[in-house]
Design a protein around this motif. Structure first.
Motif, PDB file in Angstrom:
ATOM      1  N   VAL A  84      -2.124  -6.592  -6.225  1.00 19.12           N
ATOM      2  CA  VAL A  84      -1.205  -7.703  -5.991  1.00 19.12           C
ATOM      3  C   VAL A  84      -1.969  -8.756  -5.200  1.00 19.12           C
ATOM      4  CG1 VAL A  84       0.988  -8.423  -4.963  1.00 19.12           C
ATOM      5  CG2 VAL A  84       0.769  -6.143  -5.996  1.00 19.12           C
ATOM      6  N   VAL A  85      -2.002  -9.980  -5.718  1.00 20.82           N
ATOM      7  CA  VAL A  85      -2.697 -11.062  -5.031  1.00 20.82           C
ATOM      8  C   VAL A  85      -1.686 -11.816  -4.173  1.00 20.82           C
ATOM      9  CG1 VAL A  85      -4.082 -13.153  -5.293  1.00 20.82           C
ATOM     10  CG2 VAL A  85      -4.359 -11.260  -6.914  1.00 20.82           C
ATOM     11  N   LEU A  86      -1.958 -11.850  -2.866  1.00 18.79           N
ATOM     12  CA  LEU A  86      -1.099 -12.559  -1.926  1.00 18.79           C
ATOM     13  C   LEU A  86      -1.743 -13.884  -1.551  1.00 18.79           C
ATOM     14  CD1 LEU A  86      -0.219  -9.639   0.517  1.00 18.79           C
ATOM     15  CD2 LEU A  86       1.033 -10.375  -1.531  1.00 18.79           C
ATOM     16  N   THR A  87      -0.964 -14.947  -1.542  1.00 19.09           N
ATOM     17  CA  THR A  87      -1.429 -16.242  -1.044  1.00 19.09           C
ATOM     18  C   THR A  87      -0.932 -16.374   0.381  1.00 19.09           C
ATOM     19  OG1 THR A  87      -1.321 -17.171  -3.263  1.00 19.09           O
ATOM     20  CG2 THR A  87      -1.431 -18.730  -1.427  1.00 19.09           C
ATOM     21  N   ILE A  88      -1.887 -16.500   1.315  1.00 20.29           N
ATOM     22  CA  ILE A  88      -1.580 -16.552   2.741  1.00 20.29           C
ATOM     23  C   ILE A  88      -1.744 -17.982   3.246  1.00 20.29           C
ATOM     24  CG2 ILE A  88      -2.137 -15.585   5.015  1.00 20.29           C
ATOM     25  CD1 ILE A  88      -1.292 -13.471   2.877  1.00 20.29           C
ATOM     26  N   ARG A 111       0.828  -1.218   0.000  1.00 20.96           N
ATOM     27  CA  ARG A 111       0.000   0.000   0.000  1.00 20.96           C
ATOM     28  C   ARG A 111       0.857   1.260   0.000  1.00 20.96           C
ATOM     29  NH1 ARG A 111      -4.459  -2.116   4.278  1.00 20.96           N
ATOM     30  NH2 ARG A 111      -5.817  -3.161   2.792  1.00 20.96           N
ATOM     31  N   ALA A 112       2.004   1.207   0.682  1.00 14.16           N
ATOM     32  CA  ALA A 112       2.897   2.368   0.730  1.00 14.16           C
ATOM     33  C   ALA A 112       3.402   2.731  -0.664  1.00 14.16           C
ATOM     34  CB  ALA A 112       4.073   2.090   1.668  1.00 14.16           C
ATOM     35  N   LEU A 113       3.432   1.747  -1.564  1.00  9.52           N
ATOM     36  CA  LEU A 113       3.876   1.989  -2.940  1.00  9.52           C
ATOM     37  C   LEU A 113       2.722   2.346  -3.868  1.00  9.52           C
ATOM     38  CD1 LEU A 113       6.417  -0.948  -3.243  1.00  9.52           C
ATOM     39  CD2 LEU A 113       6.938   1.487  -3.063  1.00  9.52           C
ATOM     40  N   GLY A 114       1.491   2.391  -3.323  1.00  9.68           N
ATOM     41  CA  GLY A 114       0.334   2.730  -4.143  1.00  9.68           C
ATOM     42  C   GLY A 114      -0.324   1.527  -4.799  1.00  9.68           C
ATOM     43  N   LEU A 115       0.063   0.327  -4.364  1.00 12.41           N
ATOM     44  CA  LEU A 115      -0.532  -0.885  -4.911  1.00 12.41           C
ATOM     45  C   LEU A 115      -1.712  -1.310  -4.040  1.00 12.41           C
ATOM     46  CD1 LEU A 115       2.841  -2.708  -5.576  1.00 12.41           C
ATOM     47  CD2 LEU A 115       1.382  -1.631  -7.294  1.00 12.41           C
ATOM     48  N   THR A 116      -2.651  -2.042  -4.616  1.00  9.18           N
ATOM     49  CA  THR A 116      -3.758  -2.570  -3.838  1.00  9.18           C
ATOM     50  C   THR A 116      -3.489  -4.047  -3.578  1.00  9.18           C
ATOM     51  OG1 THR A 116      -5.078  -3.059  -5.790  1.00  9.18           O
ATOM     52  CG2 THR A 116      -5.404  -0.905  -4.790  1.00  9.18           C
ATOM     53  N   VAL A 117      -4.189  -4.591  -2.585  1.00  6.55           N
ATOM     54  CA  VAL A 117      -3.902  -5.952  -2.140  1.00  6.55           C
ATOM     55  C   VAL A 117      -5.172  -6.790  -2.116  1.00  6.55           C
ATOM     56  CG1 VAL A 117      -2.982  -7.359  -0.248  1.00  6.55           C
ATOM     57  CG2 VAL A 117      -2.021  -5.093  -0.688  1.00  6.55           C
ATOM     58  N   GLU A 118      -5.065  -7.986  -2.666  1.00 13.15           N
ATOM     59  CA  GLU A 118      -6.108  -8.994  -2.536  1.00 13.15           C
ATOM     60  C   GLU A 118      -5.434 -10.220  -1.931  1.00 13.15           C
ATOM     61  OE1 GLU A 118      -8.484  -9.809  -6.059  1.00 13.15           O
ATOM     62  OE2 GLU A 118      -7.817  -7.892  -6.883  1.00 13.15           O
ATOM     63  N   THR A 119      -6.209 -11.034  -1.224  1.00 13.37           N
ATOM     64  CA  THR A 119      -5.615 -12.235  -0.638  1.00 13.37           C
ATOM     65  C   THR A 119      -6.435 -13.470  -0.966  1.00 13.37           C
ATOM     66  OG1 THR A 119      -6.795 -11.925   1.456  1.00 13.37           O
ATOM     67  CG2 THR A 119      -4.576 -11.014   1.323  1.00 13.37           C
ATOM     68  N   VAL A 120      -5.737 -14.580  -1.044  1.00 13.13           N
ATOM     69  CA  VAL A 120      -6.351 -15.897  -1.105  1.00 13.13           C
ATOM     70  C   VAL A 120      -5.653 -16.720  -0.030  1.00 13.13           C
ATOM     71  CG1 VAL A 120      -7.001 -15.820  -3.545  1.00 13.13           C
ATOM     72  CG2 VAL A 120      -4.762 -16.679  -2.916  1.00 13.13           C
TER      73      VAL A 120
END
Length: 69
Positions: free
Chosen positions: A61-65, A22-31
Motif C-alpha cells: 500500500v503506497v501512502l502519501t504523507i 502491517r497488522a493485516l499482512g500488508l506492506t507499506v511504501e511512502t511518498v
C-alpha cells in the motif's frame, strides 16, 4: 493467498497507518507531498490502493504523507 480489505488510513499519522496495515499482512511504501498546512504535517493524505479494495496478503500500500515546510 489470503485476501484482506484495505482499511482507510487517510487522515491519521504515518506510524499509526503503518501499524494498521502491517497488522493485516500488508506492506507499506511512502511518498512525500509538500503541504502548506502545518496541521497536515506527517498525516496520510492519500493511499493506493484505496480503502475497501480487496488485496492479497503481502500487497504493498503506497501512502502519501504530507510534509510541511
Amino acid at each position: 493467498p489470503t485476501t484482506v480489505t484495505v482499511p482507510d488510513v487517510t487522515g491519521i499519522d504515518e506510524s499509526s497507518a503503518r501499524a494498521r496495515l502491517r497488522a493485516l499482512g500488508l506492506t507499506v511504501e511512502t511518498v512525500e507531498e509538500p503541504t502548506s498546512d502545518p496541521g497536515e504535517d506527517g498525516l496520510v493524505v492519500a493511499q493506493d490502493p484505496p480503502a475497501g479494495t480487496e488485496a492479497d496478503d503481502g500487497t504493498s500500500v503506497v501512502l502519501t504523507i504530507a510534509r510541511f515546510g
